[in-house]
Design an enzyme around this catalytic site. Structure first.
Site, PDB file in Angstrom:
ATOM      1  N   ASP A  99       0.846  -1.200   0.000  1.00  8.89           N
ATOM      2  CA  ASP A  99       0.000   0.000   0.000  1.00  8.89           C
ATOM      3  C   ASP A  99       0.881   1.250   0.000  1.00  8.89           C
ATOM      4  O   ASP A  99       1.796   1.355   0.813  1.00  8.89           O
ATOM      5  CB  ASP A  99      -0.883  -0.023   1.260  1.00  8.89           C
ATOM      6  CG  ASP A  99      -2.047   0.960   1.201  1.00  8.89           C
ATOM      7  OD1 ASP A  99      -1.864   2.053   0.618  1.00  8.89           O
ATOM      8  OD2 ASP A  99      -3.117   0.646   1.739  1.00  8.89           O
ATOM      9  N   HIS A 101      -0.490   4.512  -0.100  1.00  8.77           N
ATOM     10  CA  HIS A 101      -1.223   5.708   0.345  1.00  8.77           C
ATOM     11  C   HIS A 101      -0.596   6.243   1.640  1.00  8.77           C
ATOM     12  O   HIS A 101      -0.439   5.492   2.592  1.00  8.77           O
ATOM     13  CB  HIS A 101      -2.692   5.362   0.596  1.00  8.77           C
ATOM     14  CG  HIS A 101      -3.411   4.937  -0.644  1.00  8.77           C
ATOM     15  ND1 HIS A 101      -3.408   3.637  -1.092  1.00  8.77           N
ATOM     16  CD2 HIS A 101      -4.141   5.644  -1.536  1.00  8.77           C
ATOM     17  CE1 HIS A 101      -4.117   3.565  -2.210  1.00  8.77           C
ATOM     18  NE2 HIS A 101      -4.575   4.757  -2.507  1.00  8.77           N
ATOM     19  N   SER A 152      -5.121  -4.305   2.280  1.00  4.98           N
ATOM     20  CA  SER A 152      -4.279  -3.835   3.386  1.00  4.98           C
ATOM     21  C   SER A 152      -4.852  -4.242   4.738  1.00  4.98           C
ATOM     22  O   SER A 152      -4.110  -4.407   5.708  1.00  4.98           O
ATOM     23  CB  SER A 152      -4.139  -2.314   3.345  1.00  4.98           C
ATOM     24  OG  SER A 152      -3.589  -1.926   2.126  1.00  4.98           O
TER      25      SER A 152
HETATM   26 CO1  B1M Z   1      -5.838   5.171  -4.283  1.00  2.00          CO
HETATM   27  N1  B1M Z   1      -7.389   4.115  -3.818  1.00  2.00           N
HETATM   28  N2  B1M Z   1      -5.122   3.706  -5.344  1.00  2.00           N
HETATM   29  N3  B1M Z   1      -4.403   6.396  -4.752  1.00  2.00           N
HETATM   30  N4  B1M Z   1      -6.861   6.528  -3.478  1.00  2.00           N
HETATM   31  C1  B1M Z   1      -8.330   4.672  -2.868  1.00  2.00           C
HETATM   32  C2  B1M Z   1      -7.982   4.257  -1.435  1.00  2.00           C
HETATM   33  C3  B1M Z   1      -9.704   4.062  -3.379  1.00  2.00           C
HETATM   34  C4  B1M Z   1     -10.773   3.922  -2.285  1.00  2.00           C
HETATM   35  C5  B1M Z   1     -10.201   4.920  -4.551  1.00  2.00           C
HETATM   36  C6  B1M Z   1     -11.465   4.379  -5.211  1.00  2.00           C
HETATM   37  O1  B1M Z   1     -11.419   3.449  -5.959  1.00  2.00           O
HETATM   38  N5  B1M Z   1     -12.588   4.946  -4.933  1.00  2.00           N
HETATM   39  C7  B1M Z   1      -9.228   2.683  -3.947  1.00  2.00           C
HETATM   40  C8  B1M Z   1      -9.193   1.524  -2.944  1.00  2.00           C
HETATM   41  C9  B1M Z   1     -10.141   0.407  -3.315  1.00  2.00           C
HETATM   42  C10 B1M Z   1     -10.110  -0.651  -2.291  1.00  2.00           C
HETATM   43  O2  B1M Z   1      -9.175  -1.384  -2.123  1.00  2.00           O
HETATM   44  N6  B1M Z   1     -11.202  -0.700  -1.571  1.00  2.00           N
HETATM   45  C11 B1M Z   1      -7.853   3.025  -4.450  1.00  2.00           C
HETATM   46  C12 B1M Z   1      -7.147   2.298  -5.434  1.00  2.00           C
HETATM   47  C13 B1M Z   1      -7.916   1.183  -6.101  1.00  2.00           C
HETATM   48  C14 B1M Z   1      -5.813   2.596  -5.795  1.00  2.00           C
HETATM   49  C15 B1M Z   1      -4.916   1.843  -6.798  1.00  2.00           C
HETATM   50  C16 B1M Z   1      -5.014   0.312  -6.756  1.00  2.00           C
HETATM   51  C17 B1M Z   1      -5.249   2.396  -8.197  1.00  2.00           C
HETATM   52  C18 B1M Z   1      -4.509   1.752  -9.365  1.00  2.00           C
HETATM   53  O3  B1M Z   1      -3.305   1.756  -9.430  1.00  2.00           O
HETATM   54  N7  B1M Z   1      -5.289   1.175 -10.242  1.00  2.00           N
HETATM   55  C19 B1M Z   1      -3.518   2.348  -6.404  1.00  2.00           C
HETATM   56  C20 B1M Z   1      -2.918   1.463  -5.308  1.00  2.00           C
HETATM   57  C21 B1M Z   1      -1.466   1.641  -5.138  1.00  2.00           C
HETATM   58  C22 B1M Z   1      -0.969   0.874  -3.909  1.00  2.00           C
HETATM   59  O4  B1M Z   1      -1.194   1.319  -2.793  1.00  2.00           O
HETATM   60  N8  B1M Z   1      -0.348  -0.260  -4.137  1.00  2.00           N
HETATM   61  C23 B1M Z   1      -3.845   3.702  -5.863  1.00  2.00           C
HETATM   62  C24 B1M Z   1      -2.975   4.762  -5.904  1.00  2.00           C
HETATM   63  C25 B1M Z   1      -3.278   6.029  -5.438  1.00  2.00           C
HETATM   64  C26 B1M Z   1      -2.361   7.254  -5.653  1.00  2.00           C
HETATM   65  C27 B1M Z   1      -0.879   6.896  -5.551  1.00  2.00           C
HETATM   66  C28 B1M Z   1      -2.643   7.819  -7.031  1.00  2.00           C
HETATM   67  C29 B1M Z   1      -2.915   8.245  -4.565  1.00  2.00           C
HETATM   68  C30 B1M Z   1      -2.153   8.182  -3.223  1.00  2.00           C
HETATM   69  C31 B1M Z   1      -1.064   9.213  -3.090  1.00  2.00           C
HETATM   70  C32 B1M Z   1      -0.509   9.266  -1.695  1.00  2.00           C
HETATM   71  O5  B1M Z   1      -1.102   8.835  -0.710  1.00  2.00           O
HETATM   72  N9  B1M Z   1       0.672   9.805  -1.614  1.00  2.00           N
HETATM   73  C33 B1M Z   1      -4.316   7.686  -4.313  1.00  2.00           C
HETATM   74  C34 B1M Z   1      -5.345   8.423  -3.640  1.00  2.00           C
HETATM   75  C35 B1M Z   1      -5.049   9.872  -3.347  1.00  2.00           C
HETATM   76  C36 B1M Z   1      -6.583   7.829  -3.278  1.00  2.00           C
HETATM   77  C37 B1M Z   1      -7.836   8.505  -2.672  1.00  2.00           C
HETATM   78  C38 B1M Z   1      -8.535   9.264  -3.808  1.00  2.00           C
HETATM   79  C39 B1M Z   1      -7.625   9.456  -1.506  1.00  2.00           C
HETATM   80  C40 B1M Z   1      -6.839   8.887  -0.323  1.00  2.00           C
HETATM   81  C41 B1M Z   1      -6.457   9.995   0.628  1.00  2.00           C
HETATM   82  O6  B1M Z   1      -5.334  10.450   0.645  1.00  2.00           O
HETATM   83  N10 B1M Z   1      -7.418  10.484   1.416  1.00  2.00           N
HETATM   84  C42 B1M Z   1      -8.659   7.236  -2.167  1.00  2.00           C
HETATM   85  C43 B1M Z   1     -10.169   7.454  -2.193  1.00  2.00           C
HETATM   86  C44 B1M Z   1     -10.664   8.044  -0.891  1.00  2.00           C
HETATM   87  O7  B1M Z   1     -10.155   7.729   0.176  1.00  2.00           O
HETATM   88  N11 B1M Z   1     -11.658   8.866  -0.980  1.00  2.00           N
HETATM   89  C45 B1M Z   1      -8.036   6.134  -2.929  1.00  2.00           C
HETATM   90  C46 B1M Z   1      -7.194  11.577   2.367  1.00  2.00           C
HETATM   91  C47 B1M Z   1      -6.616  11.008   3.681  1.00  2.00           C
HETATM   92  C48 B1M Z   1      -6.416  12.143   4.701  1.00  2.00           C
HETATM   93  O8  B1M Z   1      -7.544  10.092   4.182  1.00  2.00           O
HETATM   94  O9  B1M Z   1      -5.854   8.193   4.140  1.00  2.00           O
HETATM   95  O10 B1M Z   1      -8.318   7.739   4.538  1.00  2.00           O
HETATM   96  P1  B1M Z   1      -7.151   8.623   4.679  1.00  2.00           P
HETATM   97  O11 B1M Z   1      -6.876   8.856   6.256  1.00  2.00           O
HETATM   98  C49 B1M Z   1      -7.927   9.134   7.128  1.00  2.00           C
HETATM   99  C50 B1M Z   1      -8.455   7.900   7.857  1.00  2.00           C
HETATM  100  O12 B1M Z   1      -8.499   6.753   7.038  1.00  2.00           O
HETATM  101  C51 B1M Z   1      -7.571   7.782   9.052  1.00  2.00           C
HETATM  102  O13 B1M Z   1      -7.263   9.139   9.375  1.00  2.00           O
HETATM  103  C52 B1M Z   1      -7.359   9.977   8.230  1.00  2.00           C
HETATM  104  C53 B1M Z   1      -8.306  11.143   8.525  1.00  2.00           C
HETATM  105  O14 B1M Z   1      -7.969  11.831   9.683  1.00  2.00           O
HETATM  106  N12 B1M Z   1      -6.312   7.043   9.003  1.00  2.00           N
HETATM  107  C54 B1M Z   1      -5.693   6.656  10.170  1.00  2.00           C
HETATM  108  C55 B1M Z   1      -5.559   6.628   7.986  1.00  2.00           C
HETATM  109  N13 B1M Z   1      -4.473   5.992   8.420  1.00  2.00           N
HETATM  110  C56 B1M Z   1      -4.531   5.992   9.765  1.00  2.00           C
HETATM  111  C57 B1M Z   1      -3.655   5.465  10.711  1.00  2.00           C
HETATM  112  C58 B1M Z   1      -3.979   5.625  12.054  1.00  2.00           C
HETATM  113  C59 B1M Z   1      -5.140   6.294  12.433  1.00  2.00           C
HETATM  114  C60 B1M Z   1      -6.006   6.825  11.504  1.00  2.00           C
HETATM  115  O15 B1M Z   1      -3.213   5.174  13.044  1.00  2.00           O
HETATM  116  C61 B1M Z   1      -1.959   4.597  12.767  1.00  2.00           C
END
Ligand code: B1M
Length: 214
Positions: A99, A101, A152
């Site tokens: 992963d 992200h 993940s």
């Molecule tokens: Co990706 N991605 N992505 N992506 N991406 C998602 C997660 C996805 C839901 C989008 C979608 O399809 N709607 C989907 C996952 C599907 C699934 O498995 N259910 C997805 C996919 C499919 C993929 C790829 C497989 C796409 C591809 O290549 N075909 C690929 C995977 C690569 C890999 O990881 N091996 C991929 C790649 C990417 C980018 C690289 C382009 C980019 C990431 C860049 C980066 O992080 N530097 C990206 C992004 C940006 C997203 C979305 C659009 C946004 C994620 C984000 O940063 N959110 C995402 C869709 C979405 O979430 N709406 C998506 C903002 C962030 C602040 O929120 O990380 O959730 P988040 O953190 C939250 C909570 O979750 C929590 O606190 C935060 C808020 O306060 N939290 C924690 C998180 N970690 C925590 C740890 C803790 C406590 C809380 O304690 C340790």
């Protein structure tokens, strides 16, 4: 457009043109940095996720959105409240294997660091053996694991098993979009010797680790 709509749009469009000016306007208007992140910026990111899901955005575009989000968070970071200066404990943070992200994990880093925790951020795609090596070296009080992909969540179970096999049992904080409290309680906890805490967001993560260290 309203300020909030403009802020969300920078993330959706993946642009930084005008972003910092609008962030400054928000700060001048009295917005708290974390409310800007959790409000308009996150709703922009949710829209990116929705468009990506519908094949209306490609990975390269999502990457641009991530860059805008990171730039916005960096701009806001110096304006966040610094609470306790006294060090409360050490946290090793990682995004699990497979992963990449890291925006959520880095937000957790900022919030914990601003609240007195010492953070060792290992980065993304961290294999169990590397995590175990770093945990043995840094001897943290807590391990933080982040993961956004469905696979993940399963990887966290494997990681918990590997940590247990290595004799590690300090509390683990887990979070990320693909995870739920139920999955944590029914799948990750039984695979680990120590406490496993599920955080719904970064602030909830702070609450949980604060409670642990008191
Ligand atoms: Co990706 N991605 N992505 N992506 N991406 C998602 C997660 C996805 C839901 C989008 C979608 O399809 N709607 C989907 C996952 C599907 C699934 O498995 N259910 C997805 C996919 C499919 C993929 C790829 C497989 C796409 C591809 O290549 N075909 C690929 C995977 C690569 C890999 O990881 N091996 C991929 C790649 C990417 C980018 C690289 C382009 C980019 C990431 C860049 C980066 O992080 N530097 C990206 C992004 C940006 C997203 C979305 C659009 C946004 C994620 C984000 O940063 N959110 C995402 C869709 C979405 O979430 N709406 C998506 C903002 C962030 C602040 O929120 O990380 O959730 P988040 O953190 C939250 C909570 O979750 C929590 O606190 C935060 C808020 O306060 N939290 C924690 C998180 N970690 C925590 C740890 C803790 C406590 C809380 O304690 C340790």
């Amino acid at each position: 457009l309203t300020l909030e709509e403009r802020l969300a749009n920078y993330i959706v469009e993946g642009t930084k043109q005008g972003l910092f000016d609008d962030l400054q306007i928000a700060l001048d208007e009295g917005w708290k940095p974390l409310d800007v992140i959790n409000g308009p910026l996150m709703s922009g990111m949710d829209e990116v996720g929705r468009l990506f899901n519908n094949n209306e955005l490609i990975v390269a575009e999502v990457l641009q959105s991530a860059e805008s989000m990171k730039a916005a968070v960096s701009y806001l970071e110096p304006h966040m409240e610094q609470r306790d200066v006294k060090k409360k404990g050490k946290v090793v943070l990682a995004t699990v294997k497979g992963d990449v992200h890291d925006i959520g994990k880095n937000l957790v880093e900022i919030i914990l660091a601003n609240n007195g925790f010492e953070i060792v951020n290992l980065g993304i795609n961290i294999r169990s053996d590397e995590l175990i090596r770093q945990v043995k070296e840094h001897k943290p009080d807590i391990i933080g694991l982040s993961g956004l992909l469905v696979k993940s969540a399963q990887q966290m179970v494997t990681t918990a098993e590997d940590l247990k096999a290595a004799g590690i049992h300090m509390p683990i904080l887990v979070g990320g979009a693909a995870l739920t409290r139920k999955f944590t309680d029914t799948r990750i906890s039984p695979s680990y010797e120590g406490l496993v805490l599920y955080a719904s967001d970064a602030m909830n993560g702070l609450d949980l680790v604060n409670r642990l260290q008191h």
